[in-house]
Design a protein around this motif. Structure first.
Motif, PDB file in Angstrom:
ATOM      1  N   LYS A  39       0.805  -1.216   0.000  1.00 39.78           N
ATOM      2  CA  LYS A  39       0.000   0.000   0.000  1.00 39.78           C
ATOM      3  C   LYS A  39       0.844   1.276   0.000  1.00 39.78           C
ATOM      4  N   PRO A  40       1.940   1.364   0.771  1.00 38.56           N
ATOM      5  CA  PRO A  40       2.733   2.602   0.736  1.00 38.56           C
ATOM      6  C   PRO A  40       3.357   2.897  -0.632  1.00 38.56           C
ATOM      7  N   GLU A  41       3.502   1.875  -1.463  1.00 36.38           N
ATOM      8  CA  GLU A  41       4.063   2.089  -2.799  1.00 36.38           C
ATOM      9  C   GLU A  41       3.045   2.694  -3.759  1.00 36.38           C
ATOM     10  N   LEU A  42       1.769   2.464  -3.486  1.00 42.42           N
ATOM     11  CA  LEU A  42       0.715   2.948  -4.380  1.00 42.42           C
ATOM     12  C   LEU A  42       0.500   4.449  -4.204  1.00 42.42           C
ATOM     13  N   LEU A  43       0.151   5.103  -5.292  1.00 42.46           N
ATOM     14  CA  LEU A  43      -0.272   6.491  -5.185  1.00 42.46           C
ATOM     15  C   LEU A  43      -1.558   6.571  -4.365  1.00 42.46           C
ATOM     16  N   THR A  44      -1.686   7.589  -3.544  1.00 45.90           N
ATOM     17  CA  THR A  44      -2.933   7.826  -2.827  1.00 45.90           C
ATOM     18  C   THR A  44      -3.959   8.440  -3.775  1.00 45.90           C
ATOM     19  N   ASP A  45      -5.204   8.505  -3.331  1.00 45.11           N
ATOM     20  CA  ASP A  45      -6.238   9.151  -4.147  1.00 45.11           C
ATOM     21  C   ASP A  45      -5.860  10.591  -4.461  1.00 45.11           C
ATOM     22  N   ASP A  46      -5.391  11.312  -3.445  1.00 46.82           N
ATOM     23  CA  ASP A  46      -5.010  12.716  -3.651  1.00 46.82           C
ATOM     24  C   ASP A  46      -3.871  12.839  -4.658  1.00 46.82           C
ATOM     25  N   GLU A  47      -2.904  11.929  -4.584  1.00 42.81           N
ATOM     26  CA  GLU A  47      -1.773  11.989  -5.512  1.00 42.81           C
ATOM     27  C   GLU A  47      -2.224  11.706  -6.943  1.00 42.81           C
ATOM     28  N   ILE A  48      -3.129  10.764  -7.109  1.00 43.23           N
ATOM     29  CA  ILE A  48      -3.646  10.461  -8.455  1.00 43.23           C
ATOM     30  C   ILE A  48      -4.365  11.672  -9.020  1.00 43.23           C
ATOM     31  N   VAL A  49      -5.238  12.250  -8.230  1.00 49.50           N
ATOM     32  CA  VAL A  49      -6.002  13.409  -8.721  1.00 49.50           C
ATOM     33  C   VAL A  49      -5.064  14.571  -9.028  1.00 49.50           C
ATOM     34  N   ARG A  50      -4.052  14.757  -8.201  1.00 49.15           N
ATOM     35  CA  ARG A  50      -3.111  15.849  -8.464  1.00 49.15           C
ATOM     36  C   ARG A  50      -2.383  15.641  -9.794  1.00 49.15           C
ATOM     37  N   LEU A  51      -1.929  14.426 -10.059  1.00 50.37           N
ATOM     38  CA  LEU A  51      -1.219  14.167 -11.308  1.00 50.37           C
ATOM     39  C   LEU A  51      -2.148  14.309 -12.514  1.00 50.37           C
ATOM     40  N   ALA A 266       0.484   2.446 -11.173  1.00 49.26           N
ATOM     41  CA  ALA A 266      -0.159   2.594  -9.870  1.00 49.26           C
ATOM     42  C   ALA A 266       0.801   3.100  -8.805  1.00 49.26           C
ATOM     43  N   ASP A 267       2.104   2.931  -9.024  1.00 48.01           N
ATOM     44  CA  ASP A 267       3.084   3.437  -8.062  1.00 48.01           C
ATOM     45  C   ASP A 267       3.779   4.701  -8.557  1.00 48.01           C
ATOM     46  N   GLY A 268       3.145   5.409  -9.508  1.00 39.58           N
ATOM     47  CA  GLY A 268       3.596   6.753  -9.841  1.00 39.58           C
ATOM     48  C   GLY A 268       4.761   6.860 -10.797  1.00 39.58           C
ATOM     49  N   GLN A 269       4.883   5.890 -11.700  1.00 37.34           N
ATOM     50  CA  GLN A 269       5.937   5.933 -12.714  1.00 37.34           C
ATOM     51  C   GLN A 269       5.329   6.277 -14.076  1.00 37.34           C
ATOM     52  N   VAL A 270       5.981   7.162 -14.813  1.00 36.58           N
ATOM     53  CA  VAL A 270       5.553   7.472 -16.175  1.00 36.58           C
ATOM     54  C   VAL A 270       6.142   6.439 -17.125  1.00 36.58           C
ATOM     55  N   ARG A 271       5.301   5.893 -17.984  1.00 32.11           N
ATOM     56  CA  ARG A 271       5.736   5.000 -19.052  1.00 32.11           C
ATOM     57  C   ARG A 271       5.299   5.607 -20.376  1.00 32.11           C
ATOM     58  N   THR A 272       6.200   5.667 -21.321  1.00 29.43           N
ATOM     59  CA  THR A 272       5.872   6.258 -22.611  1.00 29.43           C
ATOM     60  C   THR A 272       5.334   5.239 -23.596  1.00 29.43           C
ATOM     61  N   LEU A 282       7.611   9.854 -10.767  1.00 31.01           N
ATOM     62  CA  LEU A 282       6.936  11.075 -10.312  1.00 31.01           C
ATOM     63  C   LEU A 282       6.558  10.993  -8.839  1.00 31.01           C
ATOM     64  N   ARG A 283       6.434   9.783  -8.326  1.00 34.55           N
ATOM     65  CA  ARG A 283       5.996   9.616  -6.932  1.00 34.55           C
ATOM     66  C   ARG A 283       6.966  10.281  -5.955  1.00 34.55           C
ATOM     67  N   THR A 284       8.253  10.094  -6.191  1.00 35.62           N
ATOM     68  CA  THR A 284       9.238  10.693  -5.285  1.00 35.62           C
ATOM     69  C   THR A 284       9.116  12.209  -5.277  1.00 35.62           C
ATOM     70  N   ALA A 285       8.924  12.799  -6.462  1.00 39.53           N
ATOM     71  CA  ALA A 285       8.767  14.254  -6.533  1.00 39.53           C
ATOM     72  C   ALA A 285       7.513  14.702  -5.793  1.00 39.53           C
ATOM     73  N   LEU A 286       6.426  13.949  -5.956  1.00 39.73           N
ATOM     74  CA  LEU A 286       5.186  14.283  -5.237  1.00 39.73           C
ATOM     75  C   LEU A 286       5.428  14.297  -3.732  1.00 39.73           C
ATOM     76  N   ARG A 287       6.066  13.251  -3.248  1.00 37.00           N
ATOM     77  CA  ARG A 287       6.205  13.075  -1.806  1.00 37.00           C
ATOM     78  C   ARG A 287       7.359  13.892  -1.227  1.00 37.00           C
ATOM     79  N   SER A 288       8.125  14.522  -2.104  1.00 39.29           N
ATOM     80  CA  SER A 288       9.184  15.415  -1.645  1.00 39.29           C
ATOM     81  C   SER A 288       8.723  16.869  -1.627  1.00 39.29           C
ATOM     82  N   GLY A 289       7.437  17.082  -1.932  1.00 39.83           N
ATOM     83  CA  GLY A 289       6.886  18.427  -1.878  1.00 39.83           C
ATOM     84  C   GLY A 289       7.217  19.289  -3.074  1.00 39.83           C
ATOM     85  N   ARG A 290       7.581  18.674  -4.206  1.00 39.38           N
ATOM     86  CA  ARG A 290       7.910  19.463  -5.381  1.00 39.38           C
ATOM     87  C   ARG A 290       6.674  20.146  -5.941  1.00 39.38           C
TER      88      ARG A 290
END
Length: 329
Positions: A39-51, A266-272, A282-290
């Protein structure tokens, strides 16, 4: 905008909400399942909506597709849809699902702002469904499709994968049923995204074989040149219309030159690309307050790394380490 070095612009975002699934399709994962993300690896609802907000308001995304795994297993799904539907500009919102549980959630999803659904169904025969999925849930999928249609999640699209010796004889019957029910059928070539890495090019049912089978029963008229746009499916009008059938031939008829998709795991990685072996975090940037602008910049840089094609025709092609359930369809 999300522009790559070949001039393609990504406007279609696929968002995986979970890597978990309640089926065990033979062409996707082993019978015992996989090691699911914690669960900690997954983006939260707020993180998904923000992205999604960053993509829609700052990067030119106009369509968002929620995928999995199985997205109906995401507890906050309805709320995520509702918050994304409230964005300005409002993106078109769709969902790819196996249909299990859709009979209970279709009306709520429609009320939240979901526009339509794609439902996976590979066979009309319950016993074949059990063989393919290792679960006895065929009736649930049929009921889910009917609920989606009743809720107005239209056009309801049905995705089918044909497997040799199992359901490869069902193409005409599936199309006749879809026409009768008012669903839009899409056949998808089996792709090298199985967790077992057992895919073999010479063991798949090709687009050509599917079309040959359909033409034994139906008159198929190809769509007009330019009508397809960036859609992954080639489409044909059935018996003069108005019904249509599509084939997504990622392996034998690749459409990479017109690709307009970007993908978020689901864990906040961009795939092209579905077949990419690289991801951008992107998850690390989200959780680092970027700030949003920095995250958007990371997404733009990731897009610049998009390759010209999937590489499926390269003798040195290697399947992605992560299977379809982790990547998002």
């Amino acid at each position: 905008m999300l522009v790559d070095t070949y001039g393609r612009i990504a406007t279609d975002l696929r968002v995986s909400l979970t890597d978990r699934c309640n089926l065990r399709c033979t062409y996707c994962m082993p019978e015992e399942g996989l090691r699911w993300l914690a669960k900690p690896e997954l983006l939260t609802d707020d993180e998904i909506v923000r992205l999604v907000r960053i993509a829609v308001t700052g990067l030119g995304v106009t369509e968002v597709r929620f995928t999995g795994g199985e997205p109906l297993l995401r507890p906050g799904l309805v709320g995520i849809v509702e918050r994304c539907a409230a964005l300005t500009p409002r993106p078109r919102l769709s969902l790819t699902t196996n249909g299990i549980g859709l009979s209970r959630t279709a009306a709520a999803l429609r009320a939240a702002g979901l526009d339509r659904v794609n439902v996976s169904l590979d066979t009309l025969r319950p016993e074949v469904f059990r063989t393919l999925t290792r679960r006895d849930r065929h009736r649930d999928v049929i009921d889910g499709l009917a609920a989606a249609r009743a809720a107005g999640l239209t056009p309801v699209k049905v995705n089918a994968v044909l497997m040799p010796g199992i359901n490869d004889d069902e193409a005409p019957a599936l199309l006749a049923w879809a026409v009768e029910q008012g669903y839009e059928l899409r056949f998808i070539e089996q792709m090298p995204l199985d967790a077992q890495h057992g895919w073999k090019r010479d063991g798949m049912v090709t687009a050509g074989a599917i079309l040959d089978s359909l033409r034994t029963r139906f008159d198929l008229t190809p769509e007009q040149p330019g009508e397809r746009g960036a859609a992954p499916a080639e489409r044909w009008t059935v018996d003069g219309g108005p019904h249509r059938v599509g084939v997504i031939a990622s392996v034998t008829r690749p459409f990479c030159a017109d690709c307009d998709r970007t993908r978020l795991t689901a864990d906040g990685q961009v795939r092209t690309c579905l077949f990419a072996r690289e991801e951008s975090d992107l998850r690390t940037a989200l959780r680092s307050g970027r700030p949003d602008e920095e995250i958007a910049g990371l997404w733009r840089r990731a897009t610049l790394g998009k390759k010209a094609g999937s590489g499926l025709d390269d003798p040195a092609f290697l399947q992605p380490e992560r299977p379809m359930s982790a990547i998002g369809g």
